[in-house]
Write a protein that holds these residues in place. Structure first.
Motif, PDB file in Angstrom:
ATOM      1  N   SER A  99       0.827  -1.204   0.000  1.00 26.63           N
ATOM      2  CA  SER A  99       0.000   0.000   0.000  1.00 26.63           C
ATOM      3  C   SER A  99       0.863   1.256   0.000  1.00 26.63           C
ATOM      4  O   SER A  99       2.014   1.247   0.436  1.00 26.63           O
ATOM      5  CB  SER A  99      -0.934  -0.015   1.203  1.00 26.63           C
ATOM      6  OG  SER A  99      -0.193   0.015   2.392  1.00 26.63           O
ATOM      7  N   TYR A 100       0.276   2.332  -0.511  1.00 27.50           N
ATOM      8  CA  TYR A 100       0.931   3.627  -0.515  1.00 27.50           C
ATOM      9  C   TYR A 100      -0.141   4.712  -0.502  1.00 27.50           C
ATOM     10  O   TYR A 100      -1.276   4.482  -0.888  1.00 27.50           O
ATOM     11  CB  TYR A 100       1.872   3.776  -1.707  1.00 27.50           C
ATOM     12  CG  TYR A 100       1.182   3.826  -3.051  1.00 27.50           C
ATOM     13  CD1 TYR A 100       1.072   5.017  -3.751  1.00 27.50           C
ATOM     14  CD2 TYR A 100       0.639   2.685  -3.633  1.00 27.50           C
ATOM     15  CE1 TYR A 100       0.435   5.078  -4.978  1.00 27.50           C
ATOM     16  CE2 TYR A 100       0.004   2.732  -4.863  1.00 27.50           C
ATOM     17  CZ  TYR A 100      -0.088   3.931  -5.524  1.00 27.50           C
ATOM     18  OH  TYR A 100      -0.721   3.979  -6.740  1.00 27.50           O
ATOM     19  N   THR A 101       0.220   5.904  -0.053  1.00 31.92           N
ATOM     20  CA  THR A 101      -0.719   7.008   0.084  1.00 31.92           C
ATOM     21  C   THR A 101      -0.474   8.044  -1.003  1.00 31.92           C
ATOM     22  O   THR A 101       0.671   8.376  -1.296  1.00 31.92           O
ATOM     23  CB  THR A 101      -0.583   7.671   1.468  1.00 31.92           C
ATOM     24  OG1 THR A 101      -0.838   6.679   2.466  1.00 31.92           O
ATOM     25  CG2 THR A 101      -1.545   8.820   1.649  1.00 31.92           C
ATOM     26  N   ILE A 102      -1.571   8.537  -1.574  1.00 34.72           N
ATOM     27  CA  ILE A 102      -1.492   9.593  -2.582  1.00 34.72           C
ATOM     28  C   ILE A 102      -2.253  10.808  -2.067  1.00 34.72           C
ATOM     29  O   ILE A 102      -3.365  10.686  -1.569  1.00 34.72           O
ATOM     30  CB  ILE A 102      -2.096   9.140  -3.925  1.00 34.72           C
ATOM     31  CG1 ILE A 102      -1.233   8.057  -4.562  1.00 34.72           C
ATOM     32  CG2 ILE A 102      -2.250  10.324  -4.875  1.00 34.72           C
ATOM     33  CD1 ILE A 102      -1.756   7.566  -5.895  1.00 34.72           C
ATOM     34  N   ALA A 103      -1.626  11.980  -2.217  1.00 33.62           N
ATOM     35  CA  ALA A 103      -2.291  13.243  -1.909  1.00 33.62           C
ATOM     36  C   ALA A 103      -2.814  13.825  -3.216  1.00 33.62           C
ATOM     37  O   ALA A 103      -2.105  13.863  -4.214  1.00 33.62           O
ATOM     38  CB  ALA A 103      -1.311  14.208  -1.260  1.00 33.62           C
ATOM     39  N   SER A 104      -4.064  14.252  -3.210  1.00 29.00           N
ATOM     40  CA  SER A 104      -4.679  14.906  -4.365  1.00 29.00           C
ATOM     41  C   SER A 104      -5.284  16.206  -3.867  1.00 29.00           C
ATOM     42  O   SER A 104      -5.397  16.428  -2.663  1.00 29.00           O
ATOM     43  CB  SER A 104      -5.753  14.007  -4.960  1.00 29.00           C
ATOM     44  OG  SER A 104      -5.207  12.756  -5.297  1.00 29.00           O
ATOM     45  N   GLN A 105      -5.669  17.076  -4.783  1.00 30.77           N
ATOM     46  CA  GLN A 105      -6.211  18.339  -4.310  1.00 30.77           C
ATOM     47  C   GLN A 105      -7.340  18.861  -5.170  1.00 30.77           C
ATOM     48  O   GLN A 105      -7.433  18.564  -6.351  1.00 30.77           O
ATOM     49  CB  GLN A 105      -5.123  19.401  -4.191  1.00 30.77           C
ATOM     50  CG  GLN A 105      -4.659  19.983  -5.499  1.00 30.77           C
ATOM     51  CD  GLN A 105      -3.621  21.065  -5.289  1.00 30.77           C
ATOM     52  OE1 GLN A 105      -2.845  21.005  -4.341  1.00 30.77           O
ATOM     53  NE2 GLN A 105      -3.589  22.047  -6.159  1.00 30.77           N
ATOM     54  N   ILE A 106      -8.173  19.655  -4.514  1.00 30.24           N
ATOM     55  CA  ILE A 106      -9.266  20.393  -5.139  1.00 30.24           C
ATOM     56  C   ILE A 106      -8.978  21.865  -4.877  1.00 30.24           C
ATOM     57  O   ILE A 106      -8.617  22.244  -3.761  1.00 30.24           O
ATOM     58  CB  ILE A 106     -10.621  20.037  -4.494  1.00 30.24           C
ATOM     59  CG1 ILE A 106     -10.947  18.574  -4.681  1.00 30.24           C
ATOM     60  CG2 ILE A 106     -11.721  20.923  -5.035  1.00 30.24           C
ATOM     61  CD1 ILE A 106     -12.123  18.123  -3.856  1.00 30.24           C
ATOM     62  N   ASN A 107      -9.141  22.689  -5.880  1.00 32.84           N
ATOM     63  CA  ASN A 107      -9.026  24.132  -5.690  1.00 32.84           C
ATOM     64  C   ASN A 107     -10.426  24.703  -5.499  1.00 32.84           C
ATOM     65  O   ASN A 107     -11.279  24.562  -6.367  1.00 32.84           O
ATOM     66  CB  ASN A 107      -8.327  24.786  -6.882  1.00 32.84           C
ATOM     67  CG  ASN A 107      -6.871  24.401  -6.944  1.00 32.84           C
ATOM     68  OD1 ASN A 107      -6.224  24.213  -5.923  1.00 32.84           O
ATOM     69  ND2 ASN A 107      -6.344  24.270  -8.135  1.00 32.84           N
ATOM     70  N   PHE A 108     -10.637  25.326  -4.354  1.00 34.34           N
ATOM     71  CA  PHE A 108     -11.940  25.889  -4.002  1.00 34.34           C
ATOM     72  C   PHE A 108     -11.882  27.406  -4.159  1.00 34.34           C
ATOM     73  O   PHE A 108     -11.011  28.062  -3.580  1.00 34.34           O
ATOM     74  CB  PHE A 108     -12.300  25.496  -2.569  1.00 34.34           C
ATOM     75  CG  PHE A 108     -13.580  26.090  -2.067  1.00 34.34           C
ATOM     76  CD1 PHE A 108     -14.770  25.910  -2.756  1.00 34.34           C
ATOM     77  CD2 PHE A 108     -13.600  26.820  -0.893  1.00 34.34           C
ATOM     78  CE1 PHE A 108     -15.962  26.453  -2.295  1.00 34.34           C
ATOM     79  CE2 PHE A 108     -14.786  27.361  -0.412  1.00 34.34           C
ATOM     80  CZ  PHE A 108     -15.965  27.179  -1.119  1.00 34.34           C
ATOM     81  N   SER A 109     -12.777  27.954  -4.975  1.00 39.77           N
ATOM     82  CA  SER A 109     -12.860  29.394  -5.195  1.00 39.77           C
ATOM     83  C   SER A 109     -14.315  29.835  -5.021  1.00 39.77           C
ATOM     84  O   SER A 109     -15.097  29.836  -5.979  1.00 39.77           O
ATOM     85  CB  SER A 109     -12.356  29.745  -6.599  1.00 39.77           C
ATOM     86  OG  SER A 109     -12.444  31.132  -6.808  1.00 39.77           O
ATOM     87  N   PRO A 110     -14.701  30.212  -3.802  1.00 37.37           N
ATOM     88  CA  PRO A 110     -16.104  30.553  -3.536  1.00 37.37           C
ATOM     89  C   PRO A 110     -16.515  31.859  -4.216  1.00 37.37           C
ATOM     90  O   PRO A 110     -15.729  32.801  -4.298  1.00 37.37           O
ATOM     91  CB  PRO A 110     -16.149  30.675  -2.018  1.00 37.37           C
ATOM     92  CG  PRO A 110     -14.753  31.018  -1.624  1.00 37.37           C
ATOM     93  CD  PRO A 110     -13.862  30.338  -2.613  1.00 37.37           C
TER      94      PRO A 110
END
Length: 135
Positions: A99-110
Motif C-alpha cells: 500500500s501507498y498514500t497519494i495526496a490529491s487536491q481540489i481548488n476551491f474558489s467561492p
C-alpha cells in the motif's frame, strides 16, 4: 530506378509494421474505475475571502501500485454544501504490491459569502465533514 523506389518503399512499410508491433512495457491499460475512500483532509485556512482560491488536499491509501488517483466527483448539493468522492483507476499490468498514500487536491474558489460544508466520502455511509467560512 523504379525498382529501387519500390524496394525502399517496401522496406519503409515493413519497418512500420515492426515498430507498430513493438510492446511498450511502460504502458498499462486502465481496466476499471472505482471509488476509493478519503482517509484524511487538509484545509490550511478554515476562513477565506470570497473569490480567493484555496487548495484542499485529500489523502487516500491505495492497496497496490496497479491503482492510482483518477479524479473527483464534486457535487454542489445546494449553495453551501459540497460532497466529494474520490475515484481510483485499476490497471491490468504487472505491479508492485504494497500500500501507498497519494495526496490529491481540489481548488476551491467561492463566489459567495457564507459557510461552506464539505463532505468527503470515507467509505460506506461515512463522511469527513469540514467547514470553510467565506467572508
Amino acid at each position: 530506378m523504379k525498382n529501387i523506389f519500390h524496394l525502399g518503399f517496401s522496406a519503409f512499410i515493413l519497418g512500420l509494421l515492426f515498430i507498430s508491433c513493438d510492446d511498450n512495457d511502460d504502458y498499462q491499460t486502465v481496466e476499471s474505475i472505482d471509488k476509493i475512500k478519503i482517509d484524511s483532509v487538509r484545509i490550511v485556512n478554515d476562513t477565506m475571502d470570497v473569490f480567493s482560491v484555496q487548495s484542499i488536499k485529500t489523502y487516500s491509501t491505495y492497496p497496490s501500485h496497479c491503482e492510482g488517483f483518477y479524479g473527483y466527483d464534486y457535487i454542489h448539493n445546494d449553495n453551501s454544501v459540497r460532497t466529494v468522492t474520490a475515484y481510483k483507476y485499476i490497471t491490468s499490468g504487472p505491479c508492485t504490491q504494497g500500500s501507498y498514500t497519494i495526496a490529491s487536491q481540489i481548488n476551491f474558489s467561492p463566489q459567495h459569502v457564507g459557510n461552506y460544508t464539505f463532505k468527503f466520502w470515507n467509505g460506506n455511509n461515512n463522511w469527513i465533514t469540514k467547514t470553510i467560512v467565506v467572508e
